[in-house]
Scaffold this motif. Structure first.
Motif, PDB file in Angstrom:
ATOM      1  N   TYR A 116       0.800  -1.016  -0.267  1.00 15.32           N
ATOM      2  CA  TYR A 116       0.131   0.043  -0.305  1.00 15.32           C
ATOM      3  C   TYR A 116       1.171   1.074   0.191  1.00 15.32           C
ATOM      4  O   TYR A 116       2.058   1.325   0.313  1.00 15.32           O
ATOM      5  N   GLU A 117       0.806   2.074  -0.420  1.00 17.70           N
ATOM      6  CA  GLU A 117       1.228   3.368  -0.609  1.00 17.70           C
ATOM      7  C   GLU A 117       2.542   3.662  -1.123  1.00 17.70           C
ATOM      8  O   GLU A 117       2.946   3.828  -0.789  1.00 17.70           O
ATOM      9  N   PHE A 118       2.919   2.921  -2.352  1.00 19.50           N
ATOM     10  CA  PHE A 118       4.061   2.406  -2.722  1.00 19.50           C
ATOM     11  C   PHE A 118       4.529   2.938  -4.203  1.00 19.50           C
ATOM     12  O   PHE A 118       3.527   2.430  -4.647  1.00 19.50           O
ATOM     13  N   GLY A 119       5.708   4.411  -3.469  1.00 25.08           N
ATOM     14  CA  GLY A 119       6.188   4.929  -5.216  1.00 25.08           C
ATOM     15  C   GLY A 119       7.391   4.353  -5.317  1.00 25.08           C
ATOM     16  O   GLY A 119       7.009   2.847  -6.422  1.00 25.08           O
ATOM     17  N   GLN A 120       8.070   4.154  -4.609  1.00 25.45           N
ATOM     18  CA  GLN A 120       9.894   3.634  -4.763  1.00 25.45           C
ATOM     19  C   GLN A 120      10.674   3.966  -3.757  1.00 25.45           C
ATOM     20  O   GLN A 120       9.862   5.293  -3.215  1.00 25.45           O
ATOM     21  N   VAL A 121      11.489   3.159  -3.369  1.00 25.05           N
ATOM     22  CA  VAL A 121      12.120   4.052  -2.041  1.00 25.05           C
ATOM     23  C   VAL A 121      13.483   3.077  -2.704  1.00 25.05           C
ATOM     24  O   VAL A 121      13.908   2.526  -3.859  1.00 25.05           O
ATOM     25  N   TYR A 122      15.220   4.170  -2.442  1.00 25.00           N
ATOM     26  CA  TYR A 122      16.047   4.099  -2.688  1.00 25.00           C
ATOM     27  C   TYR A 122      16.750   3.773  -1.848  1.00 25.00           C
ATOM     28  O   TYR A 122      17.875   3.347  -2.172  1.00 25.00           O
ATOM     29  N   PHE A 123      16.190   3.449  -0.872  1.00 28.60           N
ATOM     30  CA  PHE A 123      17.411   3.839   0.254  1.00 28.60           C
ATOM     31  C   PHE A 123      17.398   3.480   1.557  1.00 28.60           C
ATOM     32  O   PHE A 123      17.134   2.964   1.422  1.00 28.60           O
ATOM     33  N   ILE A 124      18.156   2.161   1.866  1.00 28.44           N
ATOM     34  CA  ILE A 124      17.657   0.975   3.475  1.00 28.44           C
ATOM     35  C   ILE A 124      18.843   1.618   3.796  1.00 28.44           C
ATOM     36  O   ILE A 124      19.968   1.248   3.547  1.00 28.44           O
ATOM     37  N   LYS A 125      18.782   1.273   5.459  1.00 30.41           N
ATOM     38  CA  LYS A 125      20.042   1.813   6.290  1.00 30.41           C
ATOM     39  C   LYS A 125      20.036  -0.216   7.387  1.00 30.41           C
ATOM     40  O   LYS A 125      18.757  -0.730   7.574  1.00 30.41           O
ATOM     41  N   HIS A 206      -3.703  -8.363   5.860  1.00 32.84           N
ATOM     42  CA  HIS A 206      -4.791  -8.556   6.989  1.00 32.84           C
ATOM     43  C   HIS A 206      -6.763  -7.700   6.105  1.00 32.84           C
ATOM     44  O   HIS A 206      -7.557  -8.134   7.263  1.00 32.84           O
ATOM     45  N   LEU A 207      -5.492  -7.796   5.404  1.00 30.38           N
ATOM     46  CA  LEU A 207      -6.864  -6.076   5.224  1.00 30.38           C
ATOM     47  C   LEU A 207      -7.478  -6.685   4.361  1.00 30.38           C
ATOM     48  O   LEU A 207      -8.304  -5.946   3.149  1.00 30.38           O
ATOM     49  N   ASP A 208      -7.043  -7.606   2.959  1.00 35.31           N
ATOM     50  CA  ASP A 208      -7.525  -8.015   2.155  1.00 35.31           C
ATOM     51  C   ASP A 208      -6.731  -9.199   1.578  1.00 35.31           C
ATOM     52  O   ASP A 208      -5.743  -9.449   1.225  1.00 35.31           O
ATOM     53  N   VAL A 209      -7.786 -10.138   2.211  1.00 36.72           N
ATOM     54  CA  VAL A 209      -6.776 -11.396   2.672  1.00 36.72           C
ATOM     55  C   VAL A 209      -6.632 -11.859   1.227  1.00 36.72           C
ATOM     56  O   VAL A 209      -5.934 -13.313   0.853  1.00 36.72           O
ATOM     57  N   GLN A 210      -7.566 -11.571   0.149  1.00 32.64           N
ATOM     58  CA  GLN A 210      -7.477 -12.349  -1.230  1.00 32.64           C
ATOM     59  C   GLN A 210      -6.689 -11.921  -1.590  1.00 32.64           C
ATOM     60  O   GLN A 210      -6.288 -12.579  -2.967  1.00 32.64           O
ATOM     61  N   THR A 211      -5.249 -10.555  -2.232  1.00 37.86           N
ATOM     62  CA  THR A 211      -4.463  -9.867  -2.505  1.00 37.86           C
ATOM     63  C   THR A 211      -3.406 -10.091  -1.289  1.00 37.86           C
ATOM     64  O   THR A 211      -2.927  -9.267  -0.698  1.00 37.86           O
ATOM     65  N   PRO A 212      -2.164 -11.155  -1.574  1.00 38.40           N
ATOM     66  CA  PRO A 212      -1.566 -11.262  -0.944  1.00 38.40           C
ATOM     67  C   PRO A 212       0.024  -9.945  -1.130  1.00 38.40           C
ATOM     68  O   PRO A 212      -0.122 -10.030  -2.531  1.00 38.40           O
ATOM     69  N   LEU A 213       0.549  -9.801  -0.130  1.00 42.50           N
ATOM     70  CA  LEU A 213       1.496  -8.393  -0.626  1.00 42.50           C
ATOM     71  C   LEU A 213       3.263  -9.172  -0.661  1.00 42.50           C
ATOM     72  O   LEU A 213       3.042 -10.248  -0.442  1.00 42.50           O
ATOM     73  N   PHE A 214       3.207  -8.258  -2.101  1.00 46.65           N
ATOM     74  CA  PHE A 214       5.330  -9.156  -1.724  1.00 46.65           C
ATOM     75  C   PHE A 214       5.977  -8.241  -2.190  1.00 46.65           C
ATOM     76  O   PHE A 214       5.239  -6.793  -2.446  1.00 46.65           O
ATOM     77  N   TRP A 215       7.232  -7.982  -1.585  1.00 44.61           N
ATOM     78  CA  TRP A 215       8.650  -7.043  -2.194  1.00 44.61           C
ATOM     79  C   TRP A 215       9.946  -8.073  -2.322  1.00 44.61           C
ATOM     80  O   TRP A 215      10.495  -8.606  -1.430  1.00 44.61           O
ATOM     81  N   LYS A 216      10.731  -7.796  -3.439  1.00 46.70           N
ATOM     82  CA  LYS A 216      11.391  -8.190  -3.905  1.00 46.70           C
ATOM     83  C   LYS A 216      12.344  -7.402  -4.073  1.00 46.70           C
ATOM     84  O   LYS A 216      11.775  -5.508  -4.836  1.00 46.70           O
ATOM     85  N   GLY A 217      13.607  -7.737  -4.147  1.00 44.62           N
ATOM     86  CA  GLY A 217      14.806  -6.799  -5.112  1.00 44.62           C
ATOM     87  C   GLY A 217      16.421  -7.077  -4.930  1.00 44.62           C
ATOM     88  O   GLY A 217      16.371  -8.267  -4.249  1.00 44.62           O
ATOM     89  N   LYS A 218      16.981  -5.647  -4.228  1.00 42.73           N
ATOM     90  CA  LYS A 218      19.207  -6.472  -4.492  1.00 42.73           C
ATOM     91  C   LYS A 218      18.763  -5.309  -3.153  1.00 42.73           C
ATOM     92  O   LYS A 218      18.326  -4.413  -3.428  1.00 42.73           O
ATOM     93  N   ILE A 219      19.648  -5.603  -2.161  1.00 43.18           N
ATOM     94  CA  ILE A 219      20.024  -4.252  -1.760  1.00 43.18           C
ATOM     95  C   ILE A 219      21.856  -4.640  -1.840  1.00 43.18           C
ATOM     96  O   ILE A 219      22.478  -5.555  -1.385  1.00 43.18           O
ATOM     97  N   PHE A 220      22.696  -3.271  -1.191  1.00 47.69           N
ATOM     98  CA  PHE A 220      23.887  -3.216  -1.331  1.00 47.69           C
ATOM     99  C   PHE A 220      24.164  -2.032  -0.167  1.00 47.69           C
ATOM    100  O   PHE A 220      23.231  -0.974  -0.827  1.00 47.69           O
ATOM    101  N   THR A 221      24.318  -2.345   0.508  1.00 49.06           N
ATOM    102  CA  THR A 221      24.318  -0.840   1.316  1.00 49.06           C
ATOM    103  C   THR A 221      25.551  -1.339   3.208  1.00 49.06           C
ATOM    104  O   THR A 221      26.046  -2.549   3.809  1.00 49.06           O
ATOM    105  N   ASN A 222      25.972  -0.408   3.280  1.00 53.67           N
ATOM    106  CA  ASN A 222      27.414  -0.394   4.359  1.00 53.67           C
ATOM    107  C   ASN A 222      26.210  -1.316   5.450  1.00 53.67           C
ATOM    108  O   ASN A 222      24.976  -0.540   6.160  1.00 53.67           O
ATOM    109  N   ILE A 223      26.209  -2.083   7.308  1.00 52.78           N
ATOM    110  CA  ILE A 223      26.515  -2.238   7.951  1.00 52.78           C
ATOM    111  C   ILE A 223      26.592  -1.345   9.115  1.00 52.78           C
ATOM    112  O   ILE A 223      28.476  -0.902   9.496  1.00 52.78           O
ATOM    113  N   ASP A 224      25.381  -0.399   9.806  1.00 53.13           N
ATOM    114  CA  ASP A 224      26.524  -0.006  10.781  1.00 53.13           C
ATOM    115  C   ASP A 224      27.107  -0.652  12.419  1.00 53.13           C
ATOM    116  O   ASP A 224      25.529  -1.591  12.461  1.00 53.13           O
TER     117      ASP A 224
END
Length: 224
Positions: A116-125, A206-224
């Motif tokens: 929900y309410e996802f455009g795009q993200v570019y940063f992960i910590k 749980h807001l719409d049990v007929q529509t599972p959500l997914f998130w997939k991709g790649k990560i490359f970031t320093n570990i603090d």
């Protein structure tokens, strides 16, 4: 006898209604402890060139005069440094750039999702907690994305969830727990303090049990 029967029927109806109300919550809670196995590899293949791409901090743009300017919530004391057309006065240039952040922010995640309410993200910590030996990761939200991917890398696996902080008052804050998926992590990069990973997670909606959500991709970031 009829009175007792009526009370019994009402009580059974009450229990049925209560069960229907609690069932989504119980289903959600039962999924909160799902752990995904980590596939450690010595050299993770794939295109991770996105880490060479960058952007300015949110709200920074280049005006018609070729100057970097802030848009929207600018630091106090900067409004008088620009004229009506938006140009920064030459006398204030040095001071202006001491107040706003114009550093290059290199991308650390490339992903796609139907959350929900996802455009795009570019940063992960990614932050490692030595006491618990857990590395916690989260994507940074922005103007177009109000869902954040959260990953906990544990000694024996990982857990993932989506945290939604909706702009819709009726929706509010929601948590979607991972039900299945996979993640591959580069062992050599990890030992060097870098999280290099490829992942694909599915989440219970749980807001719409007929529509599972997914998130997939790649990560490359320093570990603090």
């Amino acid at each position: 006898m009829r009175t007792i029967l009526n009370y019994s029927l009402k009580f059974l109806l009450f229990l049925h209604t209560l069960f229907m109300l609690l069932e989504p919550v119980q289903a959600q809670d039962s999924l909160s402890n799902t752990s995904i196995s980590i596939h450690w590899v010595n050299s993770l293949p794939g295109d991770f060139s996105f880490r060479n791409q960058w952007s300015y901090p949110e709200g920074i743009y280049r005006n018609q005069f070729g100057q970097l300017c802030c848009d929207g919530l600018c630091p106090d004391g900067t409004s008088h440094m620009r004229n009506a057309a938006g140009m920064i006065y030459q006398a204030y240039l040095k001071k202006y750039y001491q107040l706003i952040d114009t550093t290059h922010q290199f991308y650390s995640i490339q992903s796609e999702s139907n959350c929900y309410e996802f455009g795009q993200v570019y940063f992960i910590k990614a932050v490692h907690d030595k006491a618990s030996n857990i590395t916690k990761c989260h994507t940074l939200t922005n103007v177009s994305s109000h869902s954040s991917l959260n990953i906990e890398i544990l000694p024996l696996g990982c857990k993932a969830s989506i945290e939604l902080n909706s702009i819709k008052a009726a929706t509010g804050k929601q948590t979607f727990h991972c039900t299945s998926g996979q993640i591959k992590i580069d062992k050599v990069a990890w030992q060097a303090g870098v999280l290099k990973a490829a992942f694909s997670f599915q989440f219970y909606n749980h807001l719409d049990v007929q529509t599972p959500l997914f998130w997939k991709g790649k990560i490359f970031t320093n570990i603090d």
